[in-house]
Design a protein around this motif. Structure first.
Motif, PDB file in Angstrom:
ATOM      1  N   SER A  76       7.341   8.343  -0.004  1.00 24.47           N
ATOM      2  CA  SER A  76       6.566   8.655  -1.198  1.00 24.47           C
ATOM      3  C   SER A  76       5.436   7.641  -1.381  1.00 24.47           C
ATOM      4  N   PRO A  77       4.199   8.110  -1.638  1.00 27.58           N
ATOM      5  CA  PRO A  77       3.062   7.189  -1.799  1.00 27.58           C
ATOM      6  C   PRO A  77       3.272   6.052  -2.797  1.00 27.58           C
ATOM      7  N   PRO A  78       4.018   6.223  -3.909  1.00 25.70           N
ATOM      8  CA  PRO A  78       4.240   5.071  -4.785  1.00 25.70           C
ATOM      9  C   PRO A  78       4.935   3.895  -4.083  1.00 25.70           C
ATOM     10  N   PHE A  79       5.672   4.169  -2.992  1.00 24.43           N
ATOM     11  CA  PHE A  79       6.324   3.102  -2.248  1.00 24.43           C
ATOM     12  C   PHE A  79       5.326   2.240  -1.492  1.00 24.43           C
ATOM     13  N   LEU A  80       4.088   2.719  -1.357  1.00 24.74           N
ATOM     14  CA  LEU A  80       3.076   1.957  -0.643  1.00 24.74           C
ATOM     15  C   LEU A  80       2.344   0.984  -1.554  1.00 24.74           C
ATOM     16  N   SER A  81       2.664   1.000  -2.858  1.00 28.02           N
ATOM     17  CA  SER A  81       1.925   0.197  -3.830  1.00 28.02           C
ATOM     18  C   SER A  81       2.255  -1.290  -3.785  1.00 28.02           C
ATOM     19  N   SER A  82       3.402  -1.665  -3.232  1.00 25.62           N
ATOM     20  CA  SER A  82       3.749  -3.084  -3.163  1.00 25.62           C
ATOM     21  C   SER A  82       4.628  -3.343  -1.945  1.00 25.62           C
ATOM     22  N   VAL A  83       4.638  -4.591  -1.525  1.00 25.60           N
ATOM     23  CA  VAL A  83       5.435  -4.991  -0.371  1.00 25.60           C
ATOM     24  C   VAL A  83       6.917  -4.754  -0.641  1.00 25.60           C
ATOM     25  N   GLU A  84       7.366  -5.060  -1.858  1.00 27.63           N
ATOM     26  CA  GLU A  84       8.780  -4.909  -2.187  1.00 27.63           C
ATOM     27  C   GLU A  84       9.221  -3.451  -2.061  1.00 27.63           C
ATOM     28  N   LYS A  85       8.391  -2.528  -2.547  1.00 27.02           N
ATOM     29  CA  LYS A  85       8.743  -1.112  -2.464  1.00 27.02           C
ATOM     30  C   LYS A  85       8.703  -0.631  -1.020  1.00 27.02           C
ATOM     31  N   LEU A  86       7.772  -1.168  -0.232  1.00 26.45           N
ATOM     32  CA  LEU A  86       7.690  -0.795   1.171  1.00 26.45           C
ATOM     33  C   LEU A  86       8.928  -1.282   1.927  1.00 26.45           C
ATOM     34  N   GLU A  87       9.444  -2.450   1.542  1.00 23.45           N
ATOM     35  CA  GLU A  87      10.672  -2.960   2.147  1.00 23.45           C
ATOM     36  C   GLU A  87      11.856  -2.048   1.833  1.00 23.45           C
ATOM     37  N   VAL A  88      11.904  -1.543   0.609  1.00 26.16           N
ATOM     38  CA  VAL A  88      12.968  -0.606   0.232  1.00 26.16           C
ATOM     39  C   VAL A  88      12.863   0.657   1.082  1.00 26.16           C
ATOM     40  N   ALA A  89      11.649   1.164   1.245  1.00 22.87           N
ATOM     41  CA  ALA A  89      11.440   2.369   2.058  1.00 22.87           C
ATOM     42  C   ALA A  89      11.852   2.118   3.506  1.00 22.87           C
ATOM     43  N   LEU A  90      11.546   0.939   4.025  1.00 22.00           N
ATOM     44  CA  LEU A  90      11.923   0.589   5.395  1.00 22.00           C
ATOM     45  C   LEU A  90      13.440   0.598   5.552  1.00 22.00           C
TER      46      LEU A  90
END
Length: 170
Positions: free
Chosen positions: A119-133
């Motif tokens: 989901s694009p909102p996960f790209l808004s911060s490093v922390e959210k991108l880590e969760v997506a990973l």
């Protein structure tokens, strides 16, 4: 060169620790193995193809030793301007799992069944991108092997080989 490696390892450790904190309760699902505990070398490894919006995500996966290809500029232009979905064909021919940020791409009838949407909102911060990973790796049952960390070039996805002979170093 050694300093860069130490910095990369430190950053990877910090990212791993942050991701571990996010995964509370999921520790038993994450498997990290070293050579001593590896039981089956024939376990198929995941191969990913990421759309062009996931460049940073692509580099992270490569640092973790994953085989990750990135959509080329030509493929992106064909997809966004012409509507030609070469990315689906490439997934099929290279046997890769598509990872995208486009829900509309996922809704296409010819979208590969194994495709995964971030989901694009996960790209808004490093922390959210880590969760997506973490979520993606857990979903696909990826086994992280420390021996394969930093074994792929983050730019071209090629294997990095250690050179022992000083004559071969450039």
């Amino acid at each position: 060169n050694e300093t860069m490696m130490i910095e990369s390892e430190t950053k990877l450790k910090r990212n791993s620790e942050a991701a571990a904190a996010v995964r509370e309760g999921l520790d038993e699902l994450v498997v990290i193995r070293d050579d001593a505990t590896r039981t089956n070398n024939n376990i198929p490894r995941m191969r990913y193809l990421l759309d062009s919006s996931l460049n940073k995500f692509c580099r992270w996966l490569r640092i973790l030793g994953q085989d990750v290809a990135l959509e080329t500029e030509e493929e992106e232009l064909a997809r966004t301007k012409v509507g030609e979905l070469r990315i689906f064909e490439r997934c099929e021919t290279e046997r890769r799992t598509l990872v995208t940020t486009s829900p509309r791409l996922m809704e296409r009838r010819d979208c590969p069944a194994s495709a995964y949407c971030i989901s694009p909102p996960f790209l808004s911060s490093v922390e959210k991108l880590e969760v997506a990973l973490c979520h993606m790796l857990l979903t696909h049952g990826v086994v992280l092997e420390p021996d394969s960390f930093l074994a792929r070039c983050v730019v071209c996805n090629g294997n990095i080989l250690q050179v022992h002979n000083d004559g071969r170093k450039r």
